[in-house]
Every structure is written in C-alpha cells, then in structure tokens.
Design a protein around this motif. Structure first.
Motif, PDB file in Angstrom:
ATOM      1  N   PRO A  64       0.790  -1.229   0.000  1.00 14.00           N
ATOM      2  CA  PRO A  64       0.000   0.000   0.000  1.00 14.00           C
ATOM      3  C   PRO A  64       0.822   1.280   0.000  1.00 14.00           C
ATOM      4  O   PRO A  64       0.392   2.293  -0.545  1.00 14.00           O
ATOM      5  N   GLN A  65       2.004   1.237   0.627  1.00 15.78           N
ATOM      6  CA  GLN A  65       2.801   2.467   0.697  1.00 15.78           C
ATOM      7  C   GLN A  65       3.279   2.937  -0.672  1.00 15.78           C
ATOM      8  O   GLN A  65       3.683   4.090  -0.827  1.00 15.78           O
ATOM      9  N   TYR A  66       3.264   2.045  -1.676  1.00 14.63           N
ATOM     10  CA  TYR A  66       3.675   2.418  -3.025  1.00 14.63           C
ATOM     11  C   TYR A  66       2.477   2.655  -3.949  1.00 14.63           C
ATOM     12  O   TYR A  66       2.651   2.851  -5.150  1.00 14.63           O
ATOM     13  N   ARG A  67       1.269   2.642  -3.390  1.00 12.51           N
ATOM     14  CA  ARG A  67       0.048   2.839  -4.179  1.00 12.51           C
ATOM     15  C   ARG A  67      -0.397   4.286  -3.984  1.00 12.51           C
ATOM     16  O   ARG A  67      -0.811   4.681  -2.911  1.00 12.51           O
ATOM     17  N   THR A  68      -0.310   5.067  -5.040  1.00  8.52           N
ATOM     18  CA  THR A  68      -0.465   6.515  -4.889  1.00  8.52           C
ATOM     19  C   THR A  68      -1.687   7.053  -5.624  1.00  8.52           C
ATOM     20  O   THR A  68      -2.183   6.464  -6.582  1.00  8.52           O
ATOM     21  N   LEU A  69      -2.154   8.201  -5.167  1.00  9.69           N
ATOM     22  CA  LEU A  69      -3.340   8.841  -5.737  1.00  9.69           C
ATOM     23  C   LEU A  69      -3.042   9.361  -7.137  1.00  9.69           C
ATOM     24  O   LEU A  69      -2.155  10.187  -7.331  1.00  9.69           O
ATOM     25  N   GLU A  70      -3.801   8.863  -8.123  1.00 12.68           N
ATOM     26  CA  GLU A  70      -3.584   9.224  -9.518  1.00 12.68           C
ATOM     27  C   GLU A  70      -4.771   9.935 -10.144  1.00 12.68           C
ATOM     28  O   GLU A  70      -4.626  10.614 -11.155  1.00 12.68           O
ATOM     29  N   ALA A  71      -5.968   9.780  -9.586  1.00 12.50           N
ATOM     30  CA  ALA A  71      -7.142  10.419 -10.192  1.00 12.50           C
ATOM     31  C   ALA A  71      -8.233  10.580  -9.150  1.00 12.50           C
ATOM     32  O   ALA A  71      -8.359   9.791  -8.212  1.00 12.50           O
ATOM     33  N   VAL A  72      -9.044  11.622  -9.334  1.00 12.29           N
ATOM     34  CA  VAL A  72     -10.195  11.908  -8.484  1.00 12.29           C
ATOM     35  C   VAL A  72     -11.400  12.071  -9.395  1.00 12.29           C
ATOM     36  O   VAL A  72     -11.336  12.779 -10.406  1.00 12.29           O
ATOM     37  N   PHE A  73     -12.510  11.407  -9.057  1.00 11.16           N
ATOM     38  CA  PHE A  73     -13.725  11.470  -9.863  1.00 11.16           C
ATOM     39  C   PHE A  73     -14.823  12.159  -9.065  1.00 11.16           C
ATOM     40  O   PHE A  73     -15.066  11.806  -7.901  1.00 11.16           O
ATOM     41  N   LEU A  74     -15.482  13.131  -9.683  1.00 11.34           N
ATOM     42  CA  LEU A  74     -16.600  13.850  -9.073  1.00 11.34           C
ATOM     43  C   LEU A  74     -17.833  13.585  -9.926  1.00 11.34           C
ATOM     44  O   LEU A  74     -17.820  13.841 -11.140  1.00 11.34           O
ATOM     45  N   LEU A 153     -10.219  14.555 -12.150  1.00 14.90           N
ATOM     46  CA  LEU A 153      -9.051  15.385 -11.888  1.00 14.90           C
ATOM     47  C   LEU A 153      -7.827  14.492 -11.844  1.00 14.90           C
ATOM     48  O   LEU A 153      -7.854  13.411 -11.263  1.00 14.90           O
ATOM     49  N   GLY A 154      -6.743  14.938 -12.462  1.00 17.63           N
ATOM     50  CA  GLY A 154      -5.498  14.188 -12.443  1.00 17.63           C
ATOM     51  C   GLY A 154      -4.317  15.134 -12.402  1.00 17.63           C
ATOM     52  O   GLY A 154      -4.440  16.323 -12.719  1.00 17.63           O
ATOM     53  N   PRO A 155      -3.156  14.640 -12.012  1.00 21.45           N
ATOM     54  CA  PRO A 155      -1.966  15.499 -11.976  1.00 21.45           C
ATOM     55  C   PRO A 155      -1.526  15.846 -13.379  1.00 21.45           C
ATOM     56  O   PRO A 155      -1.761  15.084 -14.322  1.00 21.45           O
ATOM     57  N   PRO A 156      -0.888  16.993 -13.566  1.00 25.08           N
ATOM     58  CA  PRO A 156      -0.333  17.312 -14.890  1.00 25.08           C
ATOM     59  C   PRO A 156       0.642  16.233 -15.313  1.00 25.08           C
ATOM     60  O   PRO A 156       1.456  15.756 -14.507  1.00 25.08           O
ATOM     61  N   ALA A 157       0.542  15.794 -16.569  1.00 27.64           N
ATOM     62  CA  ALA A 157       1.430  14.723 -17.054  1.00 27.64           C
ATOM     63  C   ALA A 157       2.843  15.260 -17.184  1.00 27.64           C
ATOM     64  O   ALA A 157       3.088  16.295 -17.788  1.00 27.64           O
ATOM     65  N   GLU A 158       3.790  14.523 -16.605  1.00 23.99           N
ATOM     66  CA  GLU A 158       5.208  14.867 -16.706  1.00 23.99           C
ATOM     67  C   GLU A 158       5.953  13.607 -17.125  1.00 23.99           C
ATOM     68  O   GLU A 158       5.771  12.541 -16.545  1.00 23.99           O
ATOM     69  N   HIS A 189      -2.162  10.921 -26.701  1.00 23.39           N
ATOM     70  CA  HIS A 189      -3.518  11.028 -27.228  1.00 23.39           C
ATOM     71  C   HIS A 189      -4.363  12.102 -26.550  1.00 23.39           C
ATOM     72  O   HIS A 189      -5.506  12.343 -26.981  1.00 23.39           O
ATOM     73  N   GLY A 190      -3.842  12.715 -25.512  1.00 24.06           N
ATOM     74  CA  GLY A 190      -4.573  13.798 -24.862  1.00 24.06           C
ATOM     75  C   GLY A 190      -5.848  13.358 -24.185  1.00 24.06           C
ATOM     76  O   GLY A 190      -6.826  14.104 -24.157  1.00 24.06           O
ATOM     77  N   THR A 191      -5.864  12.145 -23.647  1.00 20.90           N
ATOM     78  CA  THR A 191      -7.064  11.621 -23.020  1.00 20.90           C
ATOM     79  C   THR A 191      -6.897  11.530 -21.515  1.00 20.90           C
ATOM     80  O   THR A 191      -5.835  11.843 -20.973  1.00 20.90           O
ATOM     81  N   ASN A 192      -7.955  11.099 -20.830  1.00 20.06           N
ATOM     82  CA  ASN A 192      -7.883  10.976 -19.377  1.00 20.06           C
ATOM     83  C   ASN A 192      -7.442   9.575 -18.981  1.00 20.06           C
ATOM     84  O   ASN A 192      -7.343   8.676 -19.816  1.00 20.06           O
ATOM     85  N   VAL A 193      -7.207   9.380 -17.691  1.00 24.59           N
ATOM     86  CA  VAL A 193      -6.617   8.125 -17.230  1.00 24.59           C
ATOM     87  C   VAL A 193      -7.565   6.939 -17.422  1.00 24.59           C
ATOM     88  O   VAL A 193      -7.129   5.819 -17.708  1.00 24.59           O
ATOM     89  N   ASP A 195      -9.910   6.488 -19.885  1.00 23.56           N
ATOM     90  CA  ASP A 195      -9.895   6.086 -21.291  1.00 23.56           C
ATOM     91  C   ASP A 195      -8.547   5.474 -21.666  1.00 23.56           C
ATOM     92  O   ASP A 195      -8.481   4.519 -22.449  1.00 23.56           O
ATOM     93  N   ALA A 196      -7.458   6.036 -21.118  1.00 26.62           N
ATOM     94  CA  ALA A 196      -6.134   5.486 -21.409  1.00 26.62           C
ATOM     95  C   ALA A 196      -5.995   4.079 -20.853  1.00 26.62           C
ATOM     96  O   ALA A 196      -5.468   3.185 -21.520  1.00 26.62           O
ATOM     97  N   LYS A 197      -6.473   3.864 -19.629  1.00 23.66           N
ATOM     98  CA  LYS A 197      -6.401   2.521 -19.037  1.00 23.66           C
ATOM     99  C   LYS A 197      -7.227   1.528 -19.851  1.00 23.66           C
ATOM    100  O   LYS A 197      -6.808   0.379 -20.060  1.00 23.66           O
ATOM    101  N   LYS A 198      -8.405   1.960 -20.323  1.00 20.61           N
ATOM    102  CA  LYS A 198      -9.245   1.088 -21.144  1.00 20.61           C
ATOM    103  C   LYS A 198      -8.517   0.699 -22.424  1.00 20.61           C
ATOM    104  O   LYS A 198      -8.526  -0.470 -22.836  1.00 20.61           O
ATOM    105  N   ALA A 199      -7.852   1.678 -23.057  1.00 22.44           N
ATOM    106  CA  ALA A 199      -7.120   1.400 -24.294  1.00 22.44           C
ATOM    107  C   ALA A 199      -5.954   0.444 -24.048  1.00 22.44           C
ATOM    108  O   ALA A 199      -5.708  -0.468 -24.847  1.00 22.44           O
TER     109      ALA A 199
END
Length: 209
Positions: A64-74, A153-158, A189-193, A195-199
């Motif tokens: 769990p300590q290596y499992r980090t917040l990547e997206a928030v859904f509202l 919501l997601g972090p800016p891609a770097e 592709h400029g998509t969200n996490v 849609d990217a995970k689905k692809a």
C-alpha cells in the motif's frame, strides 16, 4: 479550503499515508475497494466522489505504501450510483451546465472520442473534453443526452526522456510498467486516465492493435 483545492495537493500520496487518512476523516462515508490489477479505489457514493490509487511503476506489488493517488472522480446525480458531488467545481463549472455553457466559461484544451482519438472542439458528441490547470488536469465525460456525467481530476502529465523512448505498446506488455504505459498513452492522445487505461487493457487483451 475547497475539496478540490485540498485533494489536488494529495496527488502522489500513498493510500497508506497519514495525509490521505486525515483527508478522508473529514469526508462522507466511504469504502475501500479490493486491489485489482494494481488499482484500488476509495468510493464515496454519499459524497459523490471516488479516489483512484495505482501501484507505482517498478515498485513492489501489493504494498500500500507504493500505491499513490492518480485520479479523483466527481459525479453528477446517479452517475455510477453516486449522489451528486456538492462541492465547488473547478472553473466555476456546474453539473447543470450544458457543453456549450462549459465551453463559454473556458475553452477545452482537448476534445476526445473513444475509438477515434482527438477531434476538433466542434465535434457534436465527444466522449470527453479536457482542460489544463496549473496543478491538475480536468476531464469531463457526458451522458448520452449531453449532460455532464462526471469530472476527473489528475496530476499534470510529466514525462522524463527515459520514459519517452519506449512506446506505450512496449510498456503495456511489461508487467511492472503498465502505469507508465497509461501515462504515455495519455500524453500522446490527450485523453484521461480512465480512457487510457481502457485502451491499454484492450491492447494487452489483443482487442486492438
């Protein structure tokens, strides 16, 4: 401080961290889902939000300590069986807004159709629109009738130069590099996490080439 202002500061925080525990202690009732393929959700149907945590690339699995917040859904009312998120939305957006209302408030940086990729903003029925902010990215998906379904919501891609050299297809086939593949797919592709995970999952399963 609003929910959004508080939660975007937690991108990269571990699901096991005191920061996440403190944040969740002030939120509506929630449950933590079972770990699935390196992903774990905190689901709050009462609060109208979900948090997605992903195993970090190359980190030990199932720690769990290596499992980090990547997206928030509202969520809007009824989306994924959630109550409507009642907090303030970014850019003065509202779940009552039409897509035209959203565009009038702030023009999207990208418009996306699943199966086609990036399309012009004038496309009549996009899967999602995305906006860039200083500390986060936001994607909005729509119901079939054009109403707002949810915000992600997601972090800016770097991306480092080392991460840019392999293709997302190559990374997808490496068991410990799936998250990197997802982020690289997002960048290309400029998509969200989601849609990217689905692809990526479809590629791994041989459904697309």
């Amino acid at each position: 401080m609003s929910f959004v202002e508080e939660v975007v500061k937690l991108f990269g925080a571990s699901i096991a961290s005191t920061e996440i525990a403190t944040f969740l202690s002030s939120q509506a009732e929630y449950r933590v889902s079972k770990l699935s393929d390196g992903d774990q959700y905190v689901v709050s149907k009462e609060g109208g939000f979900d948090l997605l945590f992903c195993d970090a690339p190359s980190a030990p699995r199932r720690h769990p300590q290596y499992r980090t917040l990547e997206a928030v859904f509202l969520f809007s009312s009824g989306a994924e069986n959630h109550k409507e998120f009642s907090g303030e939305l970014p850019f003065v957006f509202s779940f009552r807004d039409s897509r035209d209302d959203l565009i009038a408030k702030r023009q999207p940086d990208r418009t996306w159709v699943i199966g086609r990729g990036r399309v012009p903003i004038t496309h009549p029925n996009p899967s999602s629109d995305s906006w860039n902010a200083e500390f986060f990215n936001i994607s909005i998906t729509y119901w079939d009738d054009g109403r707002v379904h949810s915000l992600q919501l997601g972090p800016p891609a770097e991306f480092s130069s080392e991460m840019a050299s392999p293709t997302w297809q190559e990374l997808a086939l490496m068991s410990d590099q799936k998250l990197v593949a997802i982020k690289l797919y997002q960048k290309e592709h400029g998509t969200n996490v989601v849609d990217a995970k689905k692809a990526i999952d479809e590629y791994i399963n041989g459904e697309v080439s």
